[in-house]
Design a protein around this motif. Structure first.
Motif, PDB file in Angstrom:
ATOM      1  N   ARG A 243       1.218  -1.357   0.025  1.00 26.05           N
ATOM      2  CA  ARG A 243       0.001  -0.203  -0.144  1.00 26.05           C
ATOM      3  C   ARG A 243       1.016   1.456  -0.226  1.00 26.05           C
ATOM      4  O   ARG A 243       1.902   1.286   0.905  1.00 26.05           O
TER       5      ARG A 243
ATOM      6  N   ASP B 289      -8.217   3.119  -7.175  1.00 25.55           N
ATOM      7  CA  ASP B 289      -9.236   3.302  -6.759  1.00 25.55           C
ATOM      8  C   ASP B 289      -9.813   3.745  -7.900  1.00 25.55           C
ATOM      9  O   ASP B 289      -9.753   4.321  -8.598  1.00 25.55           O
TER      10      ASP B 289
ATOM     11  N   ASP C  39      -7.735  -1.650  -0.060  1.00 21.05           N
ATOM     12  CA  ASP C  39      -9.031  -0.120   0.729  1.00 21.05           C
ATOM     13  C   ASP C  39      -8.186   1.101   0.543  1.00 21.05           C
ATOM     14  O   ASP C  39      -6.501   1.062   0.921  1.00 21.05           O
TER      15      ASP C  39
ATOM     16  N   GLN D 182      -8.566   4.551   1.170  1.00 15.07           N
ATOM     17  CA  GLN D 182      -9.025   6.147   2.022  1.00 15.07           C
ATOM     18  C   GLN D 182      -7.711   6.073   2.768  1.00 15.07           C
ATOM     19  O   GLN D 182      -6.868   5.159   3.235  1.00 15.07           O
TER      20      GLN D 182
END
Length: 312
Positions: free
Chosen positions: A185, A244, A301, A303
């Protein structure tokens, strides 16, 4: 005899996950690697100050490297692309591999055959402007946040770089690699000496792992995945980039990279993921279809953690 015992232990450690084919045996190179003092699996990040400040990070499945400022004078055109290594043991190995002086040979635990050069490698980024990707040089500062346990996490700073003649930008990026995943990430914050949005280009090299890889683009999942080509000497790497999907502006190419373009606001963090797998290593991936399906389905994820004060 020692090599036969080491090879047997290697193949046992590299057993595939349930339901997957057993790994193919790697080609054993001529040079031994010092035995691991600790054979416990773990996620680790380490600064290789003995090798021009390379930053190495790995977990039980995958291994990566970025290059420090000191390397710029030694190996031009060294840059801010991301390196990917194959590994077939769950324990950390990169530091001992690099200390042999020949990380490009197989010593029993993994191998570095991915050639980054001036490309984006596995998920490096730049600013897309005037149909060109403007990129930073090597990182100039680092902070190791977590190492040796369930997560390897660190931050790096990239010094200001020009975007054409009218703008300068600089970046801080946080890398996090937990155990049990093939994906790192990355949370990037880019600042600018001018107001206004930026278009970010995040790339996978077209040929760092060899010419003519199998390429899959799935805009609905925010995915670019590469596989191969297969090499009889060292196998192949699968690479993948996930963003995303709602943030995508376009998917393009330049001379060196497949690129996903995103809109970004200066000083506002954004998240993306890059990952890899070795055809002779942990995970049991033996085909483009298997790797692409895994990359497409990975639960990720997007965010930003810094918005909520979290550390990941």
């Amino acid at each position: 005899m020692r090599r036969s015992i080491a090879l047997l232990a290697l193949l046992t450690a590299a057993a595939a996950a349930p339901g997957q084919d057993a790994p193919l045996p790697p080609v054993v190179g001529p040079l031994p690697e010092p035995p691991a003092a600790d054979r416990t699996p773990g996620a680790r990040v380490i600064l290789a100050d003995y090798r021009h400040d390379d930053l190495l990070w790995e977990n039980d499945r995958t291994a990566h490297r970025i290059y420090g400022h000191a390397l710029e004078a030694v190996e031009p055109p060294s840059g801010s692309g991301i390196d990917a290594w194959g590994k077939n043991v769950a324990r950390p190995f990169m530091d001992r591999q690099l200390r042999t002086g020949d990380q490009h040979a197989f010593h029993g635990e993994g191998i570095d055959f991915y050639h980054v050069g001036s490309s984006r490698g596995m998920g490096g980024l730049g600013i897309w402007f005037d149909n060109k990707l403007w990129t930073s040089r090597n990182f100039v500062a680092h902070r190791i946040l977590r190492t040796g346990g369930r997560v390897a996490s660190f931050e790096v700073d990239y010094a200001p770089w020009p975007v054409d003649v009218g703008r300068r930008v600089w970046e801080t990026r946080r890398f996090s690699l937990p155990m049990g995943t093939h994906f790192t990430r990355m949370e990037s914050t880019i600042r600018s000496d001018r107001a206004g949005p930026l278009t970010i280009g995040i790339g996978l090299s077209k040929r760092a792992g060899g010419d003519n890889p199998t390429v899959t683009i799935d805009r609905a999942r925010g995915l670019i995945a590469l596989w191969g080509p297969e090499n009889a000497d060292h196998g192949t790497l699968g690479l993948a980039l996930r963003v995303d999907p709602a943030a995508i502006v376009d998917i393009r190419q330049d001379a060196d990279n497949y690129l996903i373009l995103l809109n970004a606001v200066p000083a506002r963090p954004f998240v993306y993921y890059a990952g890899s797998a070795w055809s002779r290593g942990v995970g049991g991936f033996r085909s483009a279809a298997a790797w692409t399906d895994h990359a497409r389905r990975a639960p990720l994820d997007f965010q930003p953690a810094t918005r909520t004060g979290q550390t990941r």
